[in-house]
Design a protein around this motif. Structure first.
Motif, PDB file in Angstrom:
ATOM      1  N   SER A   1      40.087  -7.371  62.806  1.00  0.00           N
ATOM      2  CA  SER A   1      41.251  -7.553  63.678  1.00  0.00           C
ATOM      3  C   SER A   1      40.817  -7.404  65.130  1.00  0.00           C
ATOM      4  O   SER A   1      39.790  -6.791  65.423  1.00  0.00           O
ATOM      5  CB  SER A   1      42.312  -6.500  63.368  1.00  0.00           C
ATOM      6  N   GLU A   2      41.634  -7.938  66.030  1.00  0.00           N
ATOM      7  CA  GLU A   2      41.350  -7.758  67.448  1.00  0.00           C
ATOM      8  C   GLU A   2      41.369  -6.271  67.774  1.00  0.00           C
ATOM      9  O   GLU A   2      42.212  -5.533  67.285  1.00  0.00           O
ATOM     10  CB  GLU A   2      42.388  -8.503  68.291  1.00  0.00           C
TER      11      GLU A   2
ATOM     12  N   VAL B   1      35.863  -6.522  69.204  1.00  0.00           N
ATOM     13  CA  VAL B   1      36.425  -7.838  68.891  1.00  0.00           C
ATOM     14  C   VAL B   1      37.542  -8.137  69.897  1.00  0.00           C
ATOM     15  O   VAL B   1      38.499  -7.377  70.018  1.00  0.00           O
ATOM     16  CB  VAL B   1      36.990  -7.865  67.448  1.00  0.00           C
ATOM     17  N   LEU B   2      37.406  -9.261  70.620  1.00  0.00           N
ATOM     18  CA  LEU B   2      38.405  -9.647  71.610  1.00  0.00           C
ATOM     19  C   LEU B   2      39.406 -10.643  71.046  1.00  0.00           C
ATOM     20  O   LEU B   2      40.598 -10.555  71.334  1.00  0.00           O
ATOM     21  CB  LEU B   2      37.729 -10.252  72.847  1.00  0.00           C
ATOM     22  N   ASN B   3      38.930 -11.629  70.284  1.00  0.00           N
ATOM     23  CA  ASN B   3      39.849 -12.574  69.658  1.00  0.00           C
ATOM     24  C   ASN B   3      39.221 -13.171  68.414  1.00  0.00           C
ATOM     25  O   ASN B   3      38.009 -13.117  68.226  1.00  0.00           O
ATOM     26  CB  ASN B   3      40.319 -13.663  70.642  1.00  0.00           C
TER      27      ASN B   3
ATOM     28  N   TYR C   1      33.920 -11.644  71.519  1.00  0.00           N
ATOM     29  CA  TYR C   1      33.549 -10.229  71.480  1.00  0.00           C
ATOM     30  C   TYR C   1      32.986  -9.779  72.821  1.00  0.00           C
ATOM     31  O   TYR C   1      32.627 -10.593  73.671  1.00  0.00           O
ATOM     32  CB  TYR C   1      32.524  -9.970  70.367  1.00  0.00           C
TER      33      TYR C   1
END
Length: 82
Positions: free
Chosen positions: A42-43, A60-62, A76
């Protein structure tokens, strides 16, 4: 998104089979816990990958299902690389 697919799509690991093997060998952690290849990412999650002589820790960014090579690094942010 599955862990092995995220690692491949983000180009942290070039092949999904290699990402799957790393997780099966317990060399990948999500938020400090050993992760399986099918673990959901997950983000905001922190992923730590133990390579032969180094450790890579990313946030994790998207989660992008279809990303181009030029945009892969936007998925990331590197927190630590030893």
């Amino acid at each position: 998104m599955r862990l092995d697919k995220f690692l491949k799509n983000s180009r942290i690991i070039k092949r999904r089979t290699v990402a799957k093997k790393a997780a099966e060998d317990e060399r990948v952690l999500i938020n400090g816990k050993i992760a399986k290849p099918s673990s959901e990412v997950s983000e905001g999650d922190i992923i730590e990958i133990k390579f032969a002589s180094s450790i890579l820790k990313v946030s994790v960014l998207n989660l992008d299902e279809n990303t181009k090579k030029s945009n892969a690094q936007e998925m990331y942010r590197v927190i630590e690389h030893e």
